[in-house]
Design a protein around this motif. Sequence first.
Motif, short mmCIF file in Angstrom:
data_model
loop_
_atom_site.label_atom_id
_atom_site.label_comp_id
_atom_site.label_asym_id
_atom_site.label_seq_id
_atom_site.Cartn_x
_atom_site.Cartn_y
_atom_site.Cartn_z
N SER A 1 0.83 -1.20 0.00
CA SER A 1 0.00 0.00 0.00
C SER A 1 0.87 1.25 0.00
CB SER A 1 -0.92 0.01 1.23
OG SER A 1 -1.55 1.25 1.38
N GLU A 2 0.60 2.15 -0.95
CA GLU A 2 1.30 3.43 -0.99
C GLU A 2 0.38 4.58 -0.61
OE1 GLU A 2 3.28 4.05 -4.68
OE2 GLU A 2 4.42 2.17 -4.56
N ARG A 3 -0.93 4.36 -0.67
CA ARG A 3 -1.89 5.38 -0.24
C ARG A 3 -3.13 4.66 0.26
NH1 ARG A 3 -3.26 9.40 -4.77
NH2 ARG A 3 -1.00 9.76 -4.54
N TRP A 4 -3.47 4.93 1.53
CA TRP A 4 -4.63 4.28 2.14
C TRP A 4 -5.23 5.23 3.16
CZ3 TRP A 4 -4.52 -1.46 4.21
CH2 TRP A 4 -5.84 -1.89 4.44
N GLY A 5 -6.15 6.00 2.71
CA GLY A 5 -6.79 6.95 3.61
C GLY A 5 -8.20 7.27 3.17
N GLY A 6 -9.16 7.06 4.05
CA GLY A 6 -10.55 7.36 3.74
C GLY A 6 -11.21 6.38 2.80
N THR A 7 -10.56 5.26 2.49
CA THR A 7 -11.13 4.25 1.60
C THR A 7 -11.10 2.89 2.29
OG1 THR A 7 -8.97 3.88 0.55
CG2 THR A 7 -10.44 5.47 -0.49
N LEU A 8 -11.97 1.99 1.79
CA LEU A 8 -12.05 0.67 2.40
C LEU A 8 -10.75 -0.11 2.22
CD1 LEU A 8 -13.96 -1.30 3.87
CD2 LEU A 8 -14.63 -2.17 1.62
N LEU A 9 -10.15 -0.01 1.04
CA LEU A 9 -8.90 -0.67 0.71
C LEU A 9 -7.92 0.36 0.18
CD1 LEU A 9 -10.24 -3.91 -1.05
CD2 LEU A 9 -9.24 -3.75 1.25
N SER B 1 -5.81 2.75 -2.06
CA SER B 1 -6.14 3.31 -3.36
C SER B 1 -4.96 3.25 -4.33
CB SER B 1 -6.59 4.78 -3.21
OG SER B 1 -5.61 5.53 -2.52
N VAL B 2 -3.76 3.12 -3.80
CA VAL B 2 -2.57 3.04 -4.64
C VAL B 2 -1.69 1.90 -4.13
CG1 VAL B 2 -0.51 4.22 -5.48
CG2 VAL B 2 -2.63 5.51 -5.14
N TYR B 3 -1.29 1.03 -5.04
CA TYR B 3 -0.39 -0.07 -4.70
C TYR B 3 0.93 0.11 -5.42
CZ TYR B 3 -4.64 -2.46 -3.07
OH TYR B 3 -5.80 -2.79 -2.42
N GLY B 4 1.97 -0.46 -4.85
CA GLY B 4 3.27 -0.38 -5.51
C GLY B 4 4.34 -1.02 -4.65
N PHE B 5 5.60 -0.84 -5.08
CA PHE B 5 6.74 -1.44 -4.40
C PHE B 5 7.59 -0.40 -3.69
CE2 PHE B 5 5.58 -4.41 -7.74
CZ PHE B 5 5.68 -5.65 -7.11
N GLU B 6 7.04 0.79 -3.48
CA GLU B 6 7.82 1.87 -2.88
C GLU B 6 8.31 1.51 -1.48
OE1 GLU B 6 9.95 5.17 -2.41
OE2 GLU B 6 9.01 4.47 -4.28
N ASN B 7 7.48 0.84 -0.70
CA ASN B 7 7.90 0.45 0.66
C ASN B 7 9.10 -0.48 0.62
OD1 ASN B 7 5.76 1.89 1.90
ND2 ASN B 7 4.35 0.20 1.45
N TYR B 8 9.09 -1.42 -0.33
CA TYR B 8 10.20 -2.35 -0.44
C TYR B 8 11.46 -1.64 -0.96
CZ TYR B 8 6.87 -6.14 0.30
OH TYR B 8 5.91 -6.97 0.84
N ARG B 9 11.26 -0.71 -1.91
CA ARG B 9 12.42 0.03 -2.42
C ARG B 9 13.06 0.86 -1.32
NH1 ARG B 9 9.35 0.45 -7.40
NH2 ARG B 9 8.30 2.32 -6.62
N ARG B 10 12.21 1.45 -0.45
CA ARG B 10 12.75 2.27 0.63
C ARG B 10 13.54 1.42 1.62
NH1 ARG B 10 8.45 4.47 1.92
NH2 ARG B 10 7.83 3.29 3.80
N ILE B 11 13.02 0.23 1.94
CA ILE B 11 13.72 -0.65 2.87
C ILE B 11 15.05 -1.10 2.29
CG2 ILE B 11 13.64 -2.89 3.99
CD1 ILE B 11 11.93 -0.79 5.33
N VAL B 12 15.04 -1.50 1.01
CA VAL B 12 16.29 -1.93 0.37
C VAL B 12 17.30 -0.78 0.33
CG1 VAL B 12 17.32 -2.70 -1.81
CG2 VAL B 12 15.17 -3.72 -1.00
N GLY B 13 16.80 0.43 0.06
CA GLY B 13 17.69 1.59 0.04
C GLY B 13 18.30 1.87 1.40
N GLU B 14 17.51 1.70 2.48
CA GLU B 14 18.03 1.95 3.82
C GLU B 14 19.06 0.89 4.21
OE1 GLU B 14 14.68 2.13 6.37
OE2 GLU B 14 13.99 4.10 5.67
N ILE B 15 18.82 -0.36 3.76
CA ILE B 15 19.77 -1.42 4.08
C ILE B 15 21.08 -1.22 3.33
CG2 ILE B 15 20.21 -3.90 3.88
CD1 ILE B 15 17.24 -4.38 4.29
N ALA B 16 20.95 -0.83 2.05
CA ALA B 16 22.15 -0.60 1.24
C ALA B 16 22.91 0.62 1.72
CB ALA B 16 21.75 -0.45 -0.23
#
Length: 340
Positions: A315-323, A325-340
């Motif tokens: 989830s990249e955006r989840w506010g005011g909706t049941l599920l 609204s935006v999906y993607g891999f940004e969370n994983y990219r951020r974690i990989v970037g912090e580890i690297a």
Amino acid sequence: GAIGGVAVLIALLFLIYPLTSAVIGAFVRNGQPVTFANLTMVNFERFLISASYQRALWHSIVTGAAATALATAISLTMAYAVARVSMPLRATVLGLSVLPLISPPFIGAYAWVILLGNNGIFTNLLRDYLGIGLPSIYGFLGVSVALALSYFPYVFLVLQGAFAAADTHIEEAATIAGASRWRVLHTVTLPMILPTVAAGMLIVFIKAIGDFGIPAILGGEYQVLPTLIYYQIHGFFNLNGAAAIAMVNVALTLVALAALAWINRTRTVATVSGTARSASRPLPAAMRWAAIFYVWLVLVVANLPQAVTVLYSFSERWGGTLLPSVYGFENYRRIVGEIA
């Protein structure tokens, strides 16, 4: 040898010394040096004079007992079905049953808030489309159910093995003698596995009374001993008082261990037949499919927090909706970037 000496040194530095310091500190007032003259029971006296301490102790006992009872009730039927019923995908069932133990409890608790909180997914669905209001997930009910669903695999896995390994010759002899399936179950099968049931219940009880994450998130004002320890440390920096509370929590575990030992002494069961064998007992088709449905229902419900965690990770955006609204891999990219 040298390896043994290193192991002893590590145990002394990181296990024996911290535990000894905590035990001694429990008998000293906060802020006072550890001397023989300063030894006192004042930290334990709080359980006699403080209402908040008494409530936390009572809540820990009640919540631990409720979670243990619910986990056992869930696991007994499930374990019997997996071990004795012709179950498709049995290996998959056993694999999925372990998943609740892998996820940290506080993550599972947060996932239950997303699902059943005041603005949760299921809460909104049932309220908006069916007009059904769910009871609050916060407090005793939510904590007990979440603990049971997190730790029931400890009971299920040992019971499934016990049911599968139990000597079915004795059960078949009872059936031939005219005993009904229910009578065989509660007079022959369950007594044989009672020590195993008690051992699984003990594990769940110990894990439940020592759990911090679930009560911290779902407890609200419903305080238990682990959350009381947290507040004593972070709210008052009262390490000595926290150590005394921890010792009381350990005492509850010792009482449970004593109860298990008593059960094992008084309910010893011996079998005198030949080699034990496991077997899938024939059931009417309706009962078989009911058992399969129950097993998968438990697995789905128990693994909902894991599914929500996976959904939330994309989830990249989840506010005011049941599920989201935006999906993607940004969370994983951020974690990989912090580890690297």
